[in-house]
Design a protein around this motif. Structure first.
Motif: not given
Length: 72
Positions: A9-13, A43-51, A29-31, A57-64
């Motif tokens: 899930a982290q890799k997909i995001a 949830q993670f941080s980039g240089t100037v942005t939080d994502y 990451t939490e379920m 959890a079953e398909t790996g599809e990003i829903i939001a």
């Protein structure tokens, strides 16, 4: 059920964000469950942005996803 796992899930995001793993920090990451379906909240941080991502959890599809500019 058969879940993709938190690492997947982290890799997909992170792949979707386009910033690259080397520029990613504070990865959490939490379920979560919505109705009868399980998702990973990533949830993670980039240089100037939080994502923030919600990944099925079953398909790996990003829903939001949402991006927040980091102040400072």
């Amino acid at each position: 059920g058969d879940f993709i796992g938190a690492d997947a899930a982290q890799k997909i995001a992170i792949d979707d964000s386009g910033i690259g793993l080397d520029k990613t920090g504070n990865v959490e990451t939490e379920m979560i469950q919505i109705d009868d379906t399980y998702y990973y909240k990533v949830q993670f941080s980039g240089t100037v942005t939080d994502y923030r991502y919600i990944v099925n959890a079953e398909t790996g599809e990003i829903i939001a996803h949402a991006f927040y500019h980091i102040d400072g």
